[in-house]
Design an enzyme around this catalytic site. Structure first.
Site, PDB file in Angstrom:
ATOM      1  N   TRP A 138       0.812  -1.232   0.000  1.00 37.72           N
ATOM      2  CA  TRP A 138       0.000   0.000   0.000  1.00 37.72           C
ATOM      3  C   TRP A 138       0.842   1.278   0.000  1.00 37.72           C
ATOM      4  O   TRP A 138       1.806   1.392   0.750  1.00 37.72           O
ATOM      5  CB  TRP A 138      -0.886   0.020   1.252  1.00 37.72           C
ATOM      6  CG  TRP A 138      -1.516   1.343   1.473  1.00 37.72           C
ATOM      7  CD1 TRP A 138      -1.050   2.382   2.223  1.00 37.72           C
ATOM      8  CD2 TRP A 138      -2.741   1.806   0.889  1.00 37.72           C
ATOM      9  NE1 TRP A 138      -1.900   3.461   2.146  1.00 37.72           N
ATOM     10  CE2 TRP A 138      -2.949   3.132   1.344  1.00 37.72           C
ATOM     11  CE3 TRP A 138      -3.682   1.228   0.026  1.00 37.72           C
ATOM     12  CZ2 TRP A 138      -4.070   3.879   0.963  1.00 37.72           C
ATOM     13  CZ3 TRP A 138      -4.792   1.986  -0.347  1.00 37.72           C
ATOM     14  CH2 TRP A 138      -4.978   3.292   0.120  1.00 37.72           C
ATOM     15  N   MET A 139       0.410   2.254  -0.792  1.00 30.41           N
ATOM     16  CA  MET A 139       1.031   3.583  -0.763  1.00 30.41           C
ATOM     17  C   MET A 139      -0.064   4.646  -0.779  1.00 30.41           C
ATOM     18  O   MET A 139      -1.046   4.501  -1.498  1.00 30.41           O
ATOM     19  CB  MET A 139       1.918   3.762  -2.006  1.00 30.41           C
ATOM     20  CG  MET A 139       2.505   5.163  -2.137  1.00 30.41           C
ATOM     21  SD  MET A 139       3.523   5.360  -3.621  1.00 30.41           S
ATOM     22  CE  MET A 139       2.260   5.746  -4.833  1.00 30.41           C
ATOM     23  N   ASP A 149      -0.032   9.224   0.296  1.00 27.92           N
ATOM     24  CA  ASP A 149       0.581  10.531  -0.019  1.00 27.92           C
ATOM     25  C   ASP A 149       2.087  10.533  -0.328  1.00 27.92           C
ATOM     26  O   ASP A 149       2.858   9.840   0.345  1.00 27.92           O
ATOM     27  CB  ASP A 149       0.443  11.482   1.175  1.00 27.92           C
ATOM     28  CG  ASP A 149      -0.908  11.439   1.844  1.00 27.92           C
ATOM     29  OD1 ASP A 149      -1.808  10.776   1.341  1.00 27.92           O
ATOM     30  OD2 ASP A 149      -1.039  12.079   2.901  1.00 27.92           O
ATOM     31  N   GLN A 186       3.802   7.663   2.035  1.00 31.88           N
ATOM     32  CA  GLN A 186       3.062   6.901   3.043  1.00 31.88           C
ATOM     33  C   GLN A 186       2.995   5.456   2.588  1.00 31.88           C
ATOM     34  O   GLN A 186       2.503   5.170   1.478  1.00 31.88           O
ATOM     35  CB  GLN A 186       1.650   7.488   3.194  1.00 31.88           C
ATOM     36  CG  GLN A 186       1.617   8.828   3.867  1.00 31.88           C
ATOM     37  CD  GLN A 186       1.896   8.710   5.364  1.00 31.88           C
ATOM     38  OE1 GLN A 186       1.013   8.409   6.139  1.00 31.88           O
ATOM     39  NE2 GLN A 186       3.138   8.936   5.775  1.00 31.88           N
ATOM     40  N   TRP A 204      -4.410   0.309   3.669  1.00 34.62           N
ATOM     41  CA  TRP A 204      -3.784   1.225   4.629  1.00 34.62           C
ATOM     42  C   TRP A 204      -3.562   0.538   5.978  1.00 34.62           C
ATOM     43  O   TRP A 204      -4.383  -0.269   6.407  1.00 34.62           O
ATOM     44  CB  TRP A 204      -4.697   2.446   4.787  1.00 34.62           C
ATOM     45  CG  TRP A 204      -4.090   3.584   5.528  1.00 34.62           C
ATOM     46  CD1 TRP A 204      -3.400   4.626   4.997  1.00 34.62           C
ATOM     47  CD2 TRP A 204      -4.137   3.807   6.949  1.00 34.62           C
ATOM     48  NE1 TRP A 204      -3.000   5.480   6.007  1.00 34.62           N
ATOM     49  CE2 TRP A 204      -3.445   4.999   7.213  1.00 34.62           C
ATOM     50  CE3 TRP A 204      -4.673   3.110   8.026  1.00 34.62           C
ATOM     51  CZ2 TRP A 204      -3.288   5.523   8.486  1.00 34.62           C
ATOM     52  CZ3 TRP A 204      -4.517   3.633   9.310  1.00 34.62           C
ATOM     53  CH2 TRP A 204      -3.824   4.827   9.530  1.00 34.62           C
ATOM     54  N   SER A 237       2.107  11.828   7.185  1.00 37.31           N
ATOM     55  CA  SER A 237       2.699  12.689   6.146  1.00 37.31           C
ATOM     56  C   SER A 237       3.518  13.849   6.696  1.00 37.31           C
ATOM     57  O   SER A 237       3.276  14.325   7.806  1.00 37.31           O
ATOM     58  CB  SER A 237       1.602  13.229   5.235  1.00 37.31           C
ATOM     59  OG  SER A 237       1.168  12.178   4.417  1.00 37.31           O
ATOM     60  N   ARG A 258      -1.920  17.783  11.702  1.00 41.82           N
ATOM     61  CA  ARG A 258      -0.942  16.949  10.989  1.00 41.82           C
ATOM     62  C   ARG A 258      -0.423  17.540   9.672  1.00 41.82           C
ATOM     63  O   ARG A 258      -0.877  18.546   9.199  1.00 41.82           O
ATOM     64  CB  ARG A 258      -1.558  15.588  10.707  1.00 41.82           C
ATOM     65  CG  ARG A 258      -2.848  15.598   9.899  1.00 41.82           C
ATOM     66  CD  ARG A 258      -3.264  14.161   9.595  1.00 41.82           C
ATOM     67  NE  ARG A 258      -4.533  14.078   8.896  1.00 41.82           N
ATOM     68  CZ  ARG A 258      -5.707  13.982   9.484  1.00 41.82           C
ATOM     69  NH1 ARG A 258      -5.801  13.988  10.801  1.00 41.82           N
ATOM     70  NH2 ARG A 258      -6.812  13.910   8.761  1.00 41.82           N
ATOM     71  N   GLU A 302      -5.987  18.704   4.770  1.00 40.62           N
ATOM     72  CA  GLU A 302      -4.803  17.858   4.943  1.00 40.62           C
ATOM     73  C   GLU A 302      -3.681  18.346   4.012  1.00 40.62           C
ATOM     74  O   GLU A 302      -3.930  19.029   3.017  1.00 40.62           O
ATOM     75  CB  GLU A 302      -5.137  16.394   4.608  1.00 40.62           C
ATOM     76  CG  GLU A 302      -6.219  15.808   5.509  1.00 40.62           C
ATOM     77  CD  GLU A 302      -6.506  14.329   5.264  1.00 40.62           C
ATOM     78  OE1 GLU A 302      -6.607  13.587   6.239  1.00 40.62           O
ATOM     79  OE2 GLU A 302      -6.650  13.909   4.105  1.00 40.62           O
ATOM     80  N   TRP A 345      -9.740   8.893  -1.516  1.00 34.27           N
ATOM     81  CA  TRP A 345     -10.115   8.084  -0.342  1.00 34.27           C
ATOM     82  C   TRP A 345     -11.492   7.453  -0.509  1.00 34.27           C
ATOM     83  O   TRP A 345     -11.840   6.543   0.244  1.00 34.27           O
ATOM     84  CB  TRP A 345     -10.044   8.924   0.932  1.00 34.27           C
ATOM     85  CG  TRP A 345      -8.627   9.112   1.418  1.00 34.27           C
ATOM     86  CD1 TRP A 345      -7.935  10.281   1.498  1.00 34.27           C
ATOM     87  CD2 TRP A 345      -7.733   8.091   1.890  1.00 34.27           C
ATOM     88  NE1 TRP A 345      -6.667  10.055   1.983  1.00 34.27           N
ATOM     89  CE2 TRP A 345      -6.517   8.717   2.239  1.00 34.27           C
ATOM     90  CE3 TRP A 345      -7.832   6.704   2.038  1.00 34.27           C
ATOM     91  CZ2 TRP A 345      -5.411   8.012   2.724  1.00 34.27           C
ATOM     92  CZ3 TRP A 345      -6.730   6.001   2.531  1.00 34.27           C
ATOM     93  CH2 TRP A 345      -5.544   6.652   2.873  1.00 34.27           C
TER      94      TRP A 345
HETATM   95  C1  FRU Z   1      -3.905  12.249   3.544  1.00 34.16           C
HETATM   96  C2  FRU Z   1      -3.670  11.656   4.909  1.00 34.16           C
HETATM   97  C3  FRU Z   1      -2.847  12.596   5.770  1.00 34.16           C
HETATM   98  C4  FRU Z   1      -2.196  11.666   6.756  1.00 34.16           C
HETATM   99  C5  FRU Z   1      -1.942  10.446   5.904  1.00 34.16           C
HETATM  100  C6  FRU Z   1      -2.042   9.158   6.642  1.00 34.16           C
HETATM  101  O1  FRU Z   1      -4.179  11.313   2.574  1.00 34.16           O
HETATM  102  O2  FRU Z   1      -4.903  11.359   5.542  1.00 34.16           O
HETATM  103  O3  FRU Z   1      -3.602  13.630   6.376  1.00 34.16           O
HETATM  104  O4  FRU Z   1      -1.022  12.187   7.275  1.00 34.16           O
HETATM  105  O5  FRU Z   1      -2.893  10.472   4.869  1.00 34.16           O
HETATM  106  O6  FRU Z   1      -1.635   8.081   5.865  1.00 34.16           O
END
Ligand code: FRU
Length: 537
Positions: free
Chosen positions: A64-65, A67, A83, A91, A124, A197, A249, A336
């Site tokens: 999985w990947m 951001d 990520q 995820w 992230s 974040r 985000e 998402w």
């Molecule tokens: C955005 C997000 C960020 C968070 C990350 C978690 O896609 O929700 O806000 O840091 O992904 O994987």
């Protein structure tokens, strides 16, 4: 092993040469067979040839990947962290995966850079080159790369606390190859806010400080620091600006020179999920000014960096040398709404192509332009002008591809709108199953759209199929520039004035390029196709 002491120097040399000779022979033979067997590889579904596997977009080898993170340029290398959850194709506990590239096009995978620890998962964030050693992490004159990221503490979240996100840092003094987490983490503890974040840090030379822009629920906070270790609150932005259909985000803040003038504007990017213009995730932007303390927007209306469904959490590279001067962007090519269920196996998700952002001032307004980076031209391995000169037509015009493959290519189509009485015009990608991806301009609707309703598999999510639309005021011509890979299309209209990115999952690759005009005649001025080489071999 060869130099065992039992053989003379001459013998050693001979053995070495023989080994070198055999080795070179093997390498040449294996390269040759790789090149000759390429289509066999393709059929066998071997390395990076799985169904839907992007051929010129970055995707992880497996798992999985989401951001892009920590995008920074140092010593002729573009770093891309991302990520990453290495244990699954959905995820999970986040790590920072890592890859490097000399050109943002060809990538070398490196080991995972940051693992979760007792403070939490690694969410992230960004990375900077600390050229002045403000944090003191460098001890040999080579600048440290400092990564600034969010710690997400799952245990605290599950216990009902609001304090589960804080900011931490880590550094590398060997060009990102190995990483040490700072012993004083977290450098920015949680002040009692649930969504806190995605720090993006940059150097603000005028005030001699580091600035952090942080997503805080549905707005952003700005912080400053002399050393990347201690942070002071500066200001808040966003309560009454832009879209608020979801949480904010992955923000970014940077200056851009205004095209055709002496001025500079500050651009703020903010991703939002949900609340995008075509459902789910998307990235909005603001233009304005920044004085080292607070951001003042030019206006508060919603503006979108990419109107498609599949460009999220994108930010820009730091550390690009002034001699280059470009502002380079990359986004996560998913949404998402369905990211965890798209029908890929082995790996999930890819990044967009790298894009250059620039700012145009026109008719009293600023427009953020996105253009594919020039480096992508190195991928063109077969180019043809399929139509040149005005061609009046109505209905569907099947363009003879002349042996060029559509499955990884760049298509440039231009319409002359002045003498056209069509209602709708555009392009269709079609496969042998009759599945279609349609990108068009509706003149009465005054919009650009991508219709993926019948583009292939959409059974994995009710939220996938549909038509994404974007308001558009065209001039005398309409230039459609599309990058097509195994499961994605990126549409750049009129030099990047409007962008739409869209995933699709057809039963078989698209093999037909059709130009269409409905409700009257359109004038096609040119159709050009560049077939791409794969970046994975
Ligand atoms: C955005 C997000 C960020 C968070 C990350 C978690 O896609 O929700 O806000 O840091 O992904 O994987």
């Amino acid at each position: 092993m060869i130099n065992s002491g039992k053989t003379s120097k001459g013998m050693n040399a001979k053995i070495c040469y023989t080994i070198l000779y055999v080795y070179c022979g093997l390498v040449i033979a294996s390269c040759g067979s790789r090149i000759n067997d390429r289509s066999a590889d393709e059929r066998a579904g071997s390395y990076y040839y799985e169904k839907y596997r992007p051929q010129f977009h970055f995707s992880p080898e497996a798992s999985w990947m989401n951001d892009p993170n920590g995008m920074v340029f140092l010593s002729d290398e573009y770093h891309l962290f991302y990520q990453y959850y290495p244990d699954s194709t959905v995820w999970g506990p986040m790590h920072w995966g890592h890859a490097v590239s000399p050109d943002m096009v060809h990538w070398t995978h490196l080991p995972v850079a940051l693992y979760p620890d007792s403070l939490g998962y690694i969410f992230s964030g960004s990375a900077v080159v600390d050229s002045d050693n403000t944090a003191g992490f460098s001890d040999d004159g080579n600048p440290a790369i400092v990564a600034v990221f969010t710690y997400h503490n799952q245990k605290l979240e599950s216990s009902g606390s609001d304090l589960f996100q804080s900011q931490g840092i880590a550094y590398s003094t060997d060009r990102g190859r190995t990483w040490t987490k700072f012993s004083g983490n977290p450098v920015l503890p949680n002040p009692g806010i649930r969504d806190f974040r995605d720090p993006k840090v940059f150097r603000h030379e005028e005030s001699g400080k580091w600035i952090m822009i942080l997503a805080v629920h549905d707005r952003v906070h700005l912080y400053s620091s002399p050393d990347l270790k201690s942070w002071s609150f500066e200001s808040e932005f966003g309560e009454k600006s832009g879209a608020h259909g979801g949480v904010w985000e992955c923000p970014d803040l940077f200056p851009l020179k205004v095209k055709g003038s002496e001025g500079t504007k500050w651009i703020m990017l903010v991703s939002i999920n949900p609340g995008g213009p075509n459902g789910g995730s998307a990235t909005q932007y603001f233009t304005g000014s920044f004085d080292g303390h607070s951001f003042t927007p030019d206006g508060s209306e919603e503006r979108w960096l990419d109107w498609g469904t599949d460009n999220y959490a994108g930010v820009t590279w730091s550390g690009i040398p002034e001699t280059d001067g470009r502002r380079l962007f990359l986004g996560w090519m998913s949404n998402w709404n369905y990211a965890t269920v798209v029908p890929t196996e082995v790996w999930r998700s890819a990044m967009t192509i790298p894009r250059e952002l620039s700012l145009l001032y026109e008719n009293g307004d600023y427009i953020l332009l996105s253009k594919p980076v020039n480096e992508l031209k190195i991928l063109r391995n077969n180019s043809k002008t399929l139509i040149h000169g005005n061609k009046d037509f109505s209905g569907e015009l099947d363009i003879a591809l002349d042996s060029l493959k559509l499955t990884r290519c760049e298509a440039i189509i231009e319409f002359d709108l002045t003498g056209s009485n069509a209602d709708t015009l555009g392009i269709i990608l079609e496969n042998t199953e009759g599945e279609r991806l349609i990108a068009g301009f509706s003149i009465p609707g005054k919009n650009i759209y991508i219709d993926r309703t019948s583009s292939g598999n959409s059974s994995f999510s009710e939220r996938f199929a549909g038509i994404a639309e974007a308001p558009y005021k065209a001039g005398d011509k309409l230039n459609i520039h599309m990058f097509i890979d195994a499961s994605s299309a990126e549409l750049f209209i009129d030099d990047g004035r409007l962008v739409m990115t869209s995933l699709f999952f057809p039963a078989d690759g698209f093999s037909k390029l059709i130009i269409f005009s409905k409700g009257g005649e359109a004038i096609l001025e040119k159709a050009e196709l560049h077939e791409f080489a794969s970046i994975w071999r």
